[in-house]
Design a protein around this motif. Sequence first.
Motif, PDB file in Angstrom:
ATOM      1  N   LEU A 158      44.621  31.627 103.222  1.00 21.60           N
ATOM      2  CA  LEU A 158      44.529  33.187 102.818  1.00 21.60           C
ATOM      3  C   LEU A 158      44.284  34.036 103.533  1.00 21.60           C
ATOM      4  N   ARG A 159      44.943  35.064 103.603  1.00 18.70           N
ATOM      5  CA  ARG A 159      45.109  36.229 104.796  1.00 18.70           C
ATOM      6  C   ARG A 159      43.759  37.069 104.812  1.00 18.70           C
TER       7      ARG A 159
ATOM      8  N   ARG B 288      50.648  34.881 108.134  1.00 22.37           N
ATOM      9  CA  ARG B 288      52.112  34.972 108.355  1.00 22.37           C
ATOM     10  C   ARG B 288      52.862  33.712 108.794  1.00 22.37           C
ATOM     11  N   GLU B 289      51.911  32.996 109.621  1.00 18.37           N
ATOM     12  CA  GLU B 289      52.441  31.696 110.252  1.00 18.37           C
ATOM     13  C   GLU B 289      52.526  30.649 109.258  1.00 18.37           C
ATOM     14  N   VAL B 290      52.107  30.888 108.160  1.00 23.01           N
ATOM     15  CA  VAL B 290      52.109  29.553 107.242  1.00 23.01           C
ATOM     16  C   VAL B 290      53.609  28.976 106.893  1.00 23.01           C
ATOM     17  N   GLU B 291      54.394  29.564 106.624  1.00 27.26           N
ATOM     18  CA  GLU B 291      55.837  29.116 106.445  1.00 27.26           C
ATOM     19  C   GLU B 291      56.309  28.400 107.734  1.00 27.26           C
ATOM     20  N   LYS B 292      55.883  28.921 108.850  1.00 24.88           N
ATOM     21  CA  LYS B 292      56.564  28.139 110.044  1.00 24.88           C
ATOM     22  C   LYS B 292      55.629  26.840 110.467  1.00 24.88           C
ATOM     23  N   GLN B 293      54.291  27.014 110.089  1.00 30.54           N
ATOM     24  CA  GLN B 293      53.202  25.762 110.320  1.00 30.54           C
ATOM     25  C   GLN B 293      53.591  24.535 109.165  1.00 30.54           C
ATOM     26  N   LEU B 294      53.960  25.041 107.952  1.00 27.66           N
ATOM     27  CA  LEU B 294      53.947  24.186 106.894  1.00 27.66           C
ATOM     28  C   LEU B 294      55.235  23.609 106.299  1.00 27.66           C
ATOM     29  N   GLY B 295      56.130  24.475 106.571  1.00 31.19           N
ATOM     30  CA  GLY B 295      57.447  23.833 106.320  1.00 31.19           C
ATOM     31  C   GLY B 295      57.848  23.685 104.749  1.00 31.19           C
TER      32      GLY B 295
ATOM     33  N   LEU C 146      45.762  42.317  96.548  1.00 33.40           N
ATOM     34  CA  LEU C 146      44.421  42.339  97.026  1.00 33.40           C
ATOM     35  C   LEU C 146      44.608  43.077  98.471  1.00 33.40           C
ATOM     36  N   GLN C 147      45.238  42.675  99.368  1.00 30.07           N
ATOM     37  CA  GLN C 147      45.030  43.220 100.867  1.00 30.07           C
ATOM     38  C   GLN C 147      45.477  44.744 100.997  1.00 30.07           C
ATOM     39  N   GLN C 148      45.961  45.084  99.792  1.00 32.51           N
ATOM     40  CA  GLN C 148      46.534  46.745  99.836  1.00 32.51           C
ATOM     41  C   GLN C 148      45.431  47.619  99.548  1.00 32.51           C
ATOM     42  N   VAL C 149      44.530  46.995  98.915  1.00 27.31           N
ATOM     43  CA  VAL C 149      43.497  48.078  98.402  1.00 27.31           C
ATOM     44  C   VAL C 149      42.440  48.071  99.683  1.00 27.31           C
TER      45      VAL C 149
ATOM     46  N   LEU D  43      46.584  38.884  93.330  1.00 27.80           N
ATOM     47  CA  LEU D  43      47.519  38.190  94.252  1.00 27.80           C
ATOM     48  C   LEU D  43      47.120  38.409  95.713  1.00 27.80           C
ATOM     49  N   ALA D  44      47.181  37.617  96.608  1.00 27.17           N
ATOM     50  CA  ALA D  44      46.683  37.843  97.893  1.00 27.17           C
ATOM     51  C   ALA D  44      47.716  37.099  98.773  1.00 27.17           C
ATOM     52  N   GLN D  45      47.921  37.797  99.972  1.00 29.47           N
ATOM     53  CA  GLN D  45      48.829  37.221 100.931  1.00 29.47           C
ATOM     54  C   GLN D  45      48.349  36.225 101.769  1.00 29.47           C
ATOM     55  N   LEU D  46      49.181  35.356 102.173  1.00 25.54           N
ATOM     56  CA  LEU D  46      48.863  34.392 103.175  1.00 25.54           C
ATOM     57  C   LEU D  46      49.284  34.588 104.519  1.00 25.54           C
TER      58      LEU D  46
END
Length: 163
Positions: A90-91, A74-81, A32-35, A69-72
């Motif tokens: 959702l970004r 960027r910090e999600v992986e670091k924050q959530l583990g 979605l964010q590429q459109v 499909l939508a991007q989360l």
Amino acid sequence: DKSAGMTDGKLIARCDELVRKYGVKIFVLDYLQQVGSSERGASREQQVAAVSRACKEIAMEHNVCFIALAQLNREVEKQLGDKMPELHHLRESGSIEQDADVVLFPWRRIDRDADGHEVRGNHVTEAKVKIAKQRNGPLGIAPMVFCPWSMIFRDMSGSPEPY
């Protein structure tokens, strides 16, 4: 359609054409964010909101399924583990969660080496699909397995063998 410079207006026109000419019943937008948006000078959040509304408009007008499909963030992986994402991850837009009838977050366990790099194996791993939003149904987490050789998430009750 892999057309460059896709905007919300072009997306609507292209989907209208595909429904009219070929009777298409399902659309998948990756991602979605590429459109872009037809709105000049709009902020990124406003642009994403316009695209999100366009997806909803297409689904409702033609009575079709629209999967975006939508991007989360960027910090999600670091924050959530190993934790599951939430709707606010959702970004770039709260409008995605507002417009969507269903929001799913697939998750799989990622094995890492001592340096923190992903270790890719050819074995079934634990996975889940979080139903974070469902207008006409329950929320929850569905236990799954992930089969890396086929890139498929499967119900835990099913066989982990490829199709």
